[in-house]
Design an enzyme around this catalytic site. Structure first.
Site, mmCIF file in Angstrom:
data_model
loop_
_atom_site.group_PDB
_atom_site.id
_atom_site.type_symbol
_atom_site.label_atom_id
_atom_site.label_comp_id
_atom_site.label_asym_id
_atom_site.label_seq_id
_atom_site.Cartn_x
_atom_site.Cartn_y
_atom_site.Cartn_z
ATOM 1 N N LYS A 77 -3.738 -8.386 0.021
ATOM 2 C CA LYS A 77 -3.677 -7.102 0.109
ATOM 3 C C LYS A 77 -3.560 -6.972 -1.325
ATOM 4 C CE LYS A 77 -0.702 -3.149 1.686
ATOM 5 N NZ LYS A 77 0.130 -2.862 2.542
ATOM 6 N N SER A 152 -0.208 0.846 6.037
ATOM 7 C CA SER A 152 -1.157 1.008 4.765
ATOM 8 C C SER A 152 -2.209 -0.403 4.621
ATOM 9 C CB SER A 152 -0.295 1.087 3.664
ATOM 10 O OG SER A 152 0.533 -0.076 3.362
ATOM 11 N N SER A 176 3.607 -1.017 7.792
ATOM 12 C CA SER A 176 2.243 -1.213 7.124
ATOM 13 C C SER A 176 1.687 -2.451 7.438
ATOM 14 C CB SER A 176 2.524 -1.149 5.696
ATOM 15 O OG SER A 176 2.617 0.291 5.361
#
Lengths: 484, 479
Positions: A77, A152, A176
């Protein structure tokens, strides 16, 4: 070679020289090249370096002791700092920021032999539940390109769901990892707060942020967790605990079932959760209905606390030392204002404003302090429940993947996406999000929540479920653009 | 005029702790290094960087707390103090707001007149220093040097217990002496190791309530504290006596012009949005840790003072002066331990040595004479080898060379004349040369004997033992 292969099979194949790490890496790079334009999972693909590292892995594989993830591709990420490769947090503020160091998690995973393919898309500074706030554009749900993947960690989850990587790292502050995993039909774990180092993971809300693994199955999540976890002296909130160990014998768990949470939930989702409940019962586990108090106040408390922390965590992006600086400014204050106005997107600004407000003199007690009290009550509620149960089964999301743009103008509706994940975050507990069915061709997930540092049992519960079901083995068809 | 007004002063002293590394990172603390060469990714507030508390900082703060007999917090918390400034890389300073590590304590302050005043210490908390703006390096822009960012500070806050500028200066001095004594600060005011803010107000004598106060920021010498406060006290009295009102504000002292001037109004206090730093867990101090720190505490000035009075039978004012700072106390003790007479040594350290240091603007940490040399000198005084005036000459010799006392005595032929035969011949020749004075003495004018002693001393070039000369004269003149 084919996509959607698990870690154990990849490991066996690599060690048996069925294909090389370079070939495997190239296979995934090709797949990214084919699919990324449509899904937009990756912000940066590190083609050159990952092939170099794959070559090193091949030499390692030839030795007698290859590392546990040797030669297996992974995607990070884009909030984990990576030396030499830009780390953007999906923000204009950091769009050309190259960190001078590796996050502890990145280093650990690299030491375990995995090959980083690149950096995945996300909501800007991890603030969002749809991946629509990214400066680099939204991510599509591989099951339906018109729908969001969740957020997210939308890029991370979509990259696994579309078979562009077998493993990905994500981060979970209020859901997330779990929410997008649920919307995209993959398995993801939010570890106990303190289990995985936060050093080098760009902060959103420090008391809640936790890095975690995303993969095709609980088995693979465990493999990646083993590489990520551990005490880090560079993170003062990192716990000194033993590594995650799976129970040696199959256990019969008492699983808490917070029935009242399912009231008001989309009936079709509630039905999938009940079906999972029956499956656990069929496996010999005992279901016990429990109550979790103060859950209804959790979302509000979460947005006060996470925004308060975010408002000061993001103060360092001032245009002085790194990141975006405005081209023209009249004086220092003007430079700050313009740089931040230009550098941050709307949702980030919204959180900075609400967070600043709740920490201000005169509002602190009514918001920040009160939210801390709610946090404590929510946590106490879970701890009380874990006196009589081993695990808790709960929904992850109130809906399946929604259409891109449908919630963008209504932040409060968007925040409610995390209704079921936020209480777990406030309590700092580990929770595994795993697929448990489909509705209209879209995946539905459930979460198994454990007591603090109970990842071993959480994962064992998930593994038991996945031995009996094949929801996690369903994959989207990506050969042609999905039907309108 | 000032007679009818009473000043009320409290001070805040920022003490830079003498740790090897910074408070939340492993970067070494070093004054005067090239800009930004002592700043790692934590000091630069790189994205993802996290603070880790330096244990040495904690033990130093605890040492201070123990020394002023303060409450040491079982649990204390680090807070974020939020504001934007280019030299503050994170956009917040990590400090302690609601729960400081050191609570209420007492500091005995020695005043000029030898009296002692107990000043209340409100609290002392830990925080990180900011960096510096550099204005003289680039033509068109300001540079930022983050070498100082993250340097550990202990901020000590006193009660408004002082009633004059001199008391405030004495309190600052006492804190300086204590933190140097404890070894938790290098005490170097010129390099900014200690900075003082002073809050001051005035009120009519007899009033119980405080007047409106002003704060004078960043004063870095004892003398300036006194001067700045005297100026500010006069300024406030002048305003009040002309029917005006003192405005609550922050002021700066300009040493060149010897005056304070307004920096900014404090009517609207800044909102720093303090809240507990979630990157640092609350700090709990175990009994074992406190015991450990206690075991590393040096003997405190007050304890040493009592011991000097007891062991060396010194009078209290002398003991006070010998324990005022760590270096003089150490020098004294070392010298006495080498066999020197405690009384003579005390007189010499506070007399000749002090004067010589003063002349050359040196401190007791930088005495050119070693305790061994001084002890040997003291012994030669005690065994009458040297008179006090000869001893002074030897002392001057030691000051400028590494030679031992005996070498200097030999080199310069300074040994005191105490051989009776030698003295007798000197005395006899003086008697023969001064018949008039001898008559006077015999006639009862005993004061004149001093003149004759002086003559003997003169002919012996000061080497004769004046006491023996006196005895001998009296014996030979039968008086």
């Amino acid at each position: 070679m084919k996509p959607f292969v698990g870690v154990r099979e990849l490991r066996t194949d690599l060690q048996a020289k069925k294909y090389s790490a370079v070939e495997l890496t190239q296979f995934y790079l090709d797949r990214i090249a084919d699919l990324n334009d449509r899904i937009n999972c990756f912000i940066t693909v590190d083609t050159e370096r990952c092939l170099e590292r794959a070559a090193v892995a091949d030499r390692q594989l030839a030795s007698s002791h290859p590392q546990p993830l040797c030669g297996i591709p992974i995607a990070h990420k884009d909030l984990f700092c990576t030396a030499g490769v830009r780390t953007t947090c999906a923000s204009n503020m950091l769009k050309s920021f190259i960190a001078p160091y590796d996050a502890t998690v990145v280093k650990q995973i690299s030491d375990a032999g995995a090959i980083s393919l690149g950096k995945t898309n996300m909501d800007e500074f991890a603030m969002g539940s749809s991946n629509e706030t990214s400066y680099f554009g939204g991510v599509s749900n591989p099951w339906n390109m018109k729908r969001v993947p969740g957020g997210s960690s939308g890029g991370a989850v979509a990259s696994v769901a579309s078979g562009m990587t077998p493993l990905a790292t994500g981060s979970d502050t209020g859901g997330s990892i779990r929410q997008p995993a649920s919307l995209c039909g993959v398995t993801g774990l939010k570890p106990t707060y303190g289990r995985v180092s936060r050093f080098g993971m760009i902060a959103f809300a420090s008391s809640l942020d936790q890095g975690g693994p995303i993969a095709h199955s609980a088995d693979d999540v465990y493999e990646l967790l083993a590489a990520m976890e551990g005490h880090d002296p560079q993170d003062s909130t990192s716990a000194r605990v033993k590594e995650t160990v799976l129970p040696t014998r199959e256990r019969r768990y008492v699983i808490g079932y917070p029935e009242s949470l399912l009231e008001g939930l989309d009936e079709r989702i509630a039905e999938r959760i009940q079906q999972a409940r029956r499956q656990f019962e069929a496996l010999g586990h005992k279901i016990e209905v429990i109550e979790l108090p103060y859950i209804d106040a959790a979302v509000a408390a979460y947005y006060v606390l996470s925004s308060a922390e975010a408002s000061t965590n993001l103060a360092r992006y001032d245009g002085v030392r790194y990141g975006h600086r405005t081209e023209t400014s009249e004086d220092l204050l003007d430079m700050y204002c313009r740089s931040r106005t230009e550098g941050f997107g709307l949702e980030v600004k919204r959180r900075i404003l609400t967070g600043t407000y709740s920490l201000s003199v005169g509002y602190f007690d009514a918001y920040y302090l009160k939210a801390q009290k709610i946090r404590r009550l929510v946590r106490d509620g879970f701890l009380a429940a874990f006196e009589s149960v081993d695990l808790i089964l709960a929904p992850v999301t109130p809906t399946t993947a929604f259409e891109i743009g449908s919630l963008r103008s209504d932040p409060v509706e968007m925040y409610k996406q995390d209704l079921y994940t936020i209480p777990v975050s406030l309590a700092g507990l580990p929770a595994l999000s795993l697929p448990c069915g489909f509705i209209d061709g879209l995946p539905v997930g459930m979460q198994l929540i454990g007591p603090h540092f109970g990842e071993g049992d959480v994962l064992a519960g998930g593994m038991a479920f996945q031995r009996e079901t094949d929801w996690h083995e369903q994959h989207p068809s990506l050969d042609e653009p999905s039907a309108p | 005029m000032t007679g009818s007004w009473e000043p009320v002063v409290g001070i805040e002293v920022h003490v830079q702790l003498a740790t090897r590394s910074k408070i939340f990172s492993s970067t070494s603390v070093e004054f005067g290094a090239e800009p930004n060469t002592r700043a790692n990714l934590i000091d630069l507030a790189m994205p993802g960087a996290l603070p880790v508390l330096n244990e040495e900082v904690v033990s130093m703060a605890v040492k201070f707390g123990l020394a002023i007999d303060a409450e040491i917090a079982e649990t204390c918390v680090f807070d974020r103090k939020n504001y934007f400034y280019p030299d503050l890389p994170k956009g917040y300073q990590i400090s302690q707001f609601e729960s400081p590590i050191v609570g209420r304590g007492q500091l005995p302050v020695f005043l000029e007149d030898g009296s002692v005043r107990d000043i209340g210490i409100t609290r002392a908390h830990l925080e990180e220093d900011a960096g510096k703006s550099v204005h003289d390096r680039f033509a068109e822009s300001t540079g930022i040097d983050l070498n100082r960012a993250g340097t550990p500070l202990l901020e000590i806050v006193t009660e408004p217990d002082m009633r004059s500028a001199a008391e405030a200066a004495a309190c600052f001095k006492q804190l300086h002496s204590l933190v140097s004594w404890l070894g938790i600060c290098d005490g170097n005011l010129a390099e900014g190791s200690m900075r003082c803010d002073a809050n001051v107000s005035v009120r009519p004598v007899g009033d119980k309530t405080f007047g409106e106060r002003t704060e004078i920021k960043n004063i870095n010498s004892f003398r300036f504290v006194e001067r700045a406060l005297n100026y500010e006290i006069e300024r406030q009295i002048d305003i009040l006596e002309h029917g005006g009102e003192v405005v609550r504000e922050t002021r700066q002292y300009d040493a060149g012009r010897d005056m304070t001037f307004s920096m900014r109004s404090k009517e609207l206090s800044d909102d720093y949005r303090y809240f507990p730093d979630p990157d640092l867990l609350p700090l709990r101090l175990s009994t074992a840790f406190l015991d450990y720190v206690r075991s590393t505490m040096p003997e405190l000035p007050q304890q040493k003072l009592e011991r000097f009075v007891e062991d060396f039978t010194l009078v209290r004012p002398v003991a006070v002066r010998l324990t005022r700072d760590h270096d003089i106390a150490k020098f004294y003790e070392t010298t006495v331990a080498l066999g020197a007479d405690p009384q003579i040594t005390a007189n010499w350290l506070l007399g000749e040595v002090a004067a010589a240091l003063n002349r050359e603007e040196k401190g007791y940490d930088d005495v050119p004479v070693s305790p061994q040399q001084l002890a040997d000198l003291m012994k030669r005084i005690e065994d009458k080898t040297l008179s006090s005036s000869l001893a002074k000459e030897v002392f001057e010799g030691m000051w400028s060379s590494d030679k031992s006392v005996d070498e200097i005595i030999e080199d310069r032929g300074l040994r005191q004349l105490s051989d009776v035969d030698e003295l007798r011949s000197l005395v006899e020749s003086v008697i023969n040369e001064h018949p008039e004075q001898v008559e006077q003495v015999r006639g009862g004018a005993t004061k004149v004997i001093g003149y004759l002693v002086g003559q003997v001393m003169k002919t012996s070039q000061g080497k004769a033992d004046p006491k023996k000369v006196n005895d001998l004269l009296r014996r030979l003149l039968n008086i």
